[in-house]
Design an enzyme around this catalytic site. Structure first.
Site, short mmCIF file in Angstrom:
data_model
loop_
_atom_site.label_atom_id
_atom_site.label_comp_id
_atom_site.label_asym_id
_atom_site.label_seq_id
_atom_site.Cartn_x
_atom_site.Cartn_y
_atom_site.Cartn_z
N ASN A 139 -0.36 4.57 -0.10
CA ASN A 139 -0.95 5.83 0.36
C ASN A 139 -1.65 5.75 1.71
OD1 ASN A 139 -3.09 4.32 -0.40
ND2 ASN A 139 -4.05 5.84 -1.72
N ASP B 213 -1.86 -1.25 -3.74
CA ASP B 213 -2.15 -0.52 -4.97
C ASP B 213 -0.98 -0.62 -5.95
OD1 ASP B 213 -0.29 1.44 -3.93
OD2 ASP B 213 -1.94 2.12 -2.63
N ASP C 92 0.86 -1.20 0.00
CA ASP C 92 0.00 0.00 0.00
C ASP C 92 0.89 1.25 0.00
OD1 ASP C 92 -1.97 1.91 0.38
OD2 ASP C 92 -2.07 1.57 2.56
N ASP D 280 -5.06 -10.27 -15.69
CA ASP D 280 -6.10 -11.24 -15.34
C ASP D 280 -7.40 -10.74 -15.94
OD1 ASP D 280 -7.82 -12.99 -13.92
OD2 ASP D 280 -6.52 -12.94 -12.15
N ASP E 70 -4.11 3.99 2.83
CA ASP E 70 -5.55 3.70 2.98
C ASP E 70 -5.78 2.24 3.38
OD1 ASP E 70 -5.10 2.33 0.63
OD2 ASP E 70 -6.67 3.34 -0.53
N ASP F 240 -9.90 -15.84 -16.38
CA ASP F 240 -10.70 -16.32 -15.26
C ASP F 240 -11.82 -17.26 -15.74
OD1 ASP F 240 -11.16 -15.67 -12.30
OD2 ASP F 240 -13.17 -15.30 -13.11
N HIS G 170 -4.64 -16.94 -4.91
CA HIS G 170 -5.48 -16.10 -4.06
C HIS G 170 -6.79 -16.77 -3.65
CE1 HIS G 170 -7.09 -15.76 -8.03
NE2 HIS G 170 -8.17 -15.18 -7.56
N ASP G 171 -7.07 -17.96 -4.20
CA ASP G 171 -8.30 -18.69 -3.85
C ASP G 171 -8.02 -19.89 -2.95
OD1 ASP G 171 -9.90 -17.07 -5.53
OD2 ASP G 171 -9.60 -18.42 -7.25
N GLU H 62 -7.89 -20.36 -16.67
CA GLU H 62 -8.29 -20.95 -15.38
C GLU H 62 -9.53 -21.79 -15.63
OE1 GLU H 62 -9.80 -20.02 -10.88
OE2 GLU H 62 -10.74 -19.13 -12.64
O1 ISL Z 1 -12.21 -20.10 -4.94
C1 ISL Z 1 -12.57 -21.20 -5.23
C2 ISL Z 1 -12.45 -22.23 -4.22
O2 ISL Z 1 -12.29 -21.69 -2.97
C3 ISL Z 1 -13.07 -21.53 -6.54
O3 ISL Z 1 -14.29 -22.13 -6.52
C4 ISL Z 1 -13.12 -20.29 -7.38
O4 ISL Z 1 -14.28 -19.59 -7.17
C5 ISL Z 1 -12.99 -20.67 -8.81
O5 ISL Z 1 -11.72 -21.21 -8.88
C6 ISL Z 1 -13.03 -19.49 -9.75
O6 ISL Z 1 -12.11 -18.53 -9.38
C7 ISL Z 1 -11.99 -17.36 -10.13
O7 ISL Z 1 -13.23 -16.76 -10.43
C8 ISL Z 1 -13.97 -16.24 -9.33
C9 ISL Z 1 -13.13 -15.40 -8.37
O8 ISL Z 1 -13.84 -15.19 -7.18
C10 ISL Z 1 -11.81 -16.07 -8.06
O9 ISL Z 1 -11.04 -15.24 -7.24
C11 ISL Z 1 -11.15 -16.36 -9.37
O10 ISL Z 1 -9.84 -16.86 -9.22
C12 ISL Z 1 -15.07 -15.40 -9.93
O11 ISL Z 1 -14.53 -14.46 -10.82
CA CA Z 2 -3.61 2.12 -1.18
#
Ligand code: ISL
Ligand code: CA
Length: 601
Positions: A50, A56, A48, A125, A52, A233, A365-366, A293
């Site tokens: 700034n 970013d 980050d 992405d 907040d 995605d 991140h998931d 993905e």
């Molecule tokens: O996050 C999951 C399991 O915990 C998956 O079901 C996930 O939702 C799936 O892999 C799809 O992910 C992608 O599309 C989603 C978004 O929330 C995720 O962050 C992204 O990686 C909807 O756009």
């Molecule tokens: Ca920020």
């Protein structure tokens, strides 16, 4: 949307594109991604600038030297576009602008330039299956049944004979990923729209060629701006099977059906991806990386998606190995993970895509943090197991992805209350479990292990307040273990997880066998040892790792004299004796060069 965008149709031909800032010009380095390591940045949680409390683009810009020193070849950045942030940016309201919380288009230009100057590429992405409900396309679409954009989304009347809004009147029985039904009634017209994800993420109708044309133009606009590829995605959900039909009842009897057969790798998916390639990628393929993905993708489909002859995508993110420890009926519930299943899954994909290419990941991140999920995240073995997991993953054939903080051995967060969860998916599952009568403490325990927020706590830069992530209040709490686990503490320590990642990444760049060699799994029935060989021409590698808290012996099949081979990399000091008794979470990589070694002495 702004008006100063370059026209997308009169785009420059690849050949007269100026060679940009140190990046190999198109055509000079075909399939560069086969030797690459990609680093994923989740911008909200990275740095980050700034105060907040939200990461970013200027924050990321200030950390590019860190990424360069790690040695990665490309950065995949999660969405930074304009968005109401219902799903942290995976709900886009303008594909061609930056959300003010993250910065400006000028910051993206600076990011592209800053990465290119340092020899790295930028993969953005793109969320093409759905938009935000605040996207002007959707606002227009929902305005009336005869809107010119009505058909850009999936609108359907209530089920025959049932008044709109009454129980069971949804057009199909599908459950959404982030809310009960995949259909939302829109009072204005009395029809429902489809949203496979949240109510605020309406699905685009790819059957409509105007939708596809608009998306392709947008993708070309980003390429013209200098980005080097796309992570797409949930791209295997864009083709829906018509007519939209009820799915079989889901296990657990929640009244919803499983719609997967209607939208996973639907009938036109290969046609759509080939069209996207022809309209957007063709002519520039060699300079670009595309990764789709694909939840629920089968190996056979993945082989088709990545077959160079049909030009769809370079590689896919498949989910088989990250689903092994979850109950298919109840996404929160765990099932015990056996090492034999995990190894077998990766080996199956190695074999199945031997003529193609794999992406390799344990975290993103998931997903929960890899070291907490597959390793041992307590003080005794955290470092060794983080290094082991990296060794095993990066020594498979394919392109490895490092999720931010993984290179420090960052762990899951000790969530103490449901109020600490920010993620839309986690909040949804918590509410649903509690409504269904589950003990709240038990639901929280499941989420502590499972929640996507584990991966989203701020990056741990140093031992200063909030781990140096922000001077303000972070949007998600910093893991309390940051005084001991942070980049500053690891940067100068040759034994740190970070230093180990640098060596591992360099190994891939230096040795073609790491990127390209054939893969053979050894000891498939062993529940503690993960061992395999890689071979390219006369060079052969042996990777052997002990995924347990105590010593374990690897019964390496006779053939080569591996104990006498060169030890290329290990997360422990060299063994005292030439045996395959491995210490807790020990990993070793040996090399046979194929030549007779010179006499010693
Ligand atoms: O996050 C999951 C399991 O915990 C998956 O079901 C996930 O939702 C799936 O892999 C799809 O992910 C992608 O599309 C989603 C978004 O929330 C995720 O962050 C992204 O990686 C909807 O756009
Ligand atoms: Ca920020």
């Amino acid at each position: 949307m702004t008006d100063d965008r370059p026209a997308t149709d009169g785009r420059p031909a690849p050949d007269d594109r100026p060679a940009t800032d140190g990046r190999p010009a198109a055509g000079q380095d075909p399939a560069w991604w086969r030797r690459a390591v990609v680093y994923q940045v989740y911008p909200r949680s990275f740095a980050d600038s700034n105060g907040d409390g939200i990461g970013d683009l200027p924050g990321l810009l200030s950390r590019l030297d860190y990424l360069a020193s790690l040695g990665v070849d490309a950065v995949w950045i999660s969405p930074f576009y304009r968005s109401p942030q219902d799903d942290n940016g995976y709900d886009i309201s303008d594909y061609q602008d930056v959300d003010p919380v993250f910065g400006t288009l000028a910051d993206v230009d600076a990011l592209i330039a800053g990465l290119h100057e340092r020899g790295m590429k930028l993969i953005i992405d793109v969320v093409l299956n759905h938009t935000s409900d605040e996207h002007p396309w959707f606002t227009e679409s929902r305005s009336s049944t005869d809107s010119p954009k009505r058909d850009w989304y999936w609108w359907r009347p209530a089920r025959d004979g049932l008044p709109p809004g009454s129980p069971g009147a949804e057009p199909t029985n599908w459950r959404s990923f982030f809310s009960p039904s995949a259909w939302q009634l829109d009072e204005a017209t009395g029809e429902y729209y489809l949203h496979l994800f949240s109510v605020r993420q309406p699905d685009l109708n790819w059957e409509n060629p105007e939708v596809r044309r608009a998306l392709y133009g947008m993708l070309r606009w980003w390429l013209d701006r200098g980005v080097d590829g796309f992570r797409m995605d949930v791209i295997n959900m864009v083709s829906k099977r018509l007519p939209l039909r009820d799915g079989p009842p889901r296990p657990g009897g929640d009244g919803y059906g499983d719609g997967w057969a209607s939208f996973i790798s639907g009938p036109r998916i290969h046609e759509f991806l080939r069209e996207l390639h022809a309209e957007v990628i063709a002519g520039r393929d060699e300079a670009l990386l595309t990764v789709g993905e694909m939840p629920g993708v089968s190996l056979a489909d993945a082989a088709a998606f990545t077959d160079p002859a049909s030009a769809e995508v370079d590689m896919v993110f498949q989910f088989e190995h990250v689903e092994l420890d979850r109950d298919p009926g109840d996404r929160l519930a765990a099932r015990p993970l056996r090492l034999t299943s995990l190894k077998a899954s990766l080996a199956r994909w190695q074999a199945g895509l031997a003529a193609g290419w794999n992406s390799l990941y344990f975290g993103n991140h998931d997903q929960p943090r890899a070291v907490s999920r597959y390793g041992s995240d307590g003080p005794a073995h955290r470092e060794a197991s983080a290094k082991l997991l990296a060794t095993v993953l990066h020594l498979h054939r394919g392109t490895p992805y490092v999720y931010q903080g993984e290179e420090l051995g960052m762990t899951n967060y000790p969530f103490a209350s449901a109020d600490e969860l920010a993620d839309i998916e986690s909040r949804h599952y918590y509410r649903q479990a509690v409504d269904a009568g589950q003990d709240p403490a038990q639901a929280l325990a499941a989420l502590r292990r499972r929640s996507r927020d584990n991966a989203r706590t701020p990056m741990q830069w140093d031992a200063s307040p909030h781990a140096g992530f922000t001077t303000g209040t972070p949007w998600l709490p910093v893991n309390p273990n940051y005084p001991g686990i942070n980049a500053a503490a690891q940067a100068g320590d040759p034994d740190s997880v970070l230093s180990y990642y640098r060596r591992l990444i360099a190994l891939r760049h230096d040795l073609p066998v790491v990127a390209e060699g054939d893969f053979t799994l050894l000891l498939p029935g062993d529940e503690r040892i993960w061992a395999f060989t890689r071979r390219l021409g006369p060079t052969e590698l042996l990777v052997v790792a002990n995924l347990s808290d105590g010593p374990a012996e690897a019964d390496i099949p006779a053939g080569r004299d591996w104990a006498a081979a060169e030890l290329l990399l290990s997360n422990y000091p060299p063994p005292a004796a030439a045996t395959f008794v491995l210490r807790a979470w020990e990993a070793r990589v040996y090399r046979h060069s194929g030549r007779t070694p010179p006499p010693v002495g």
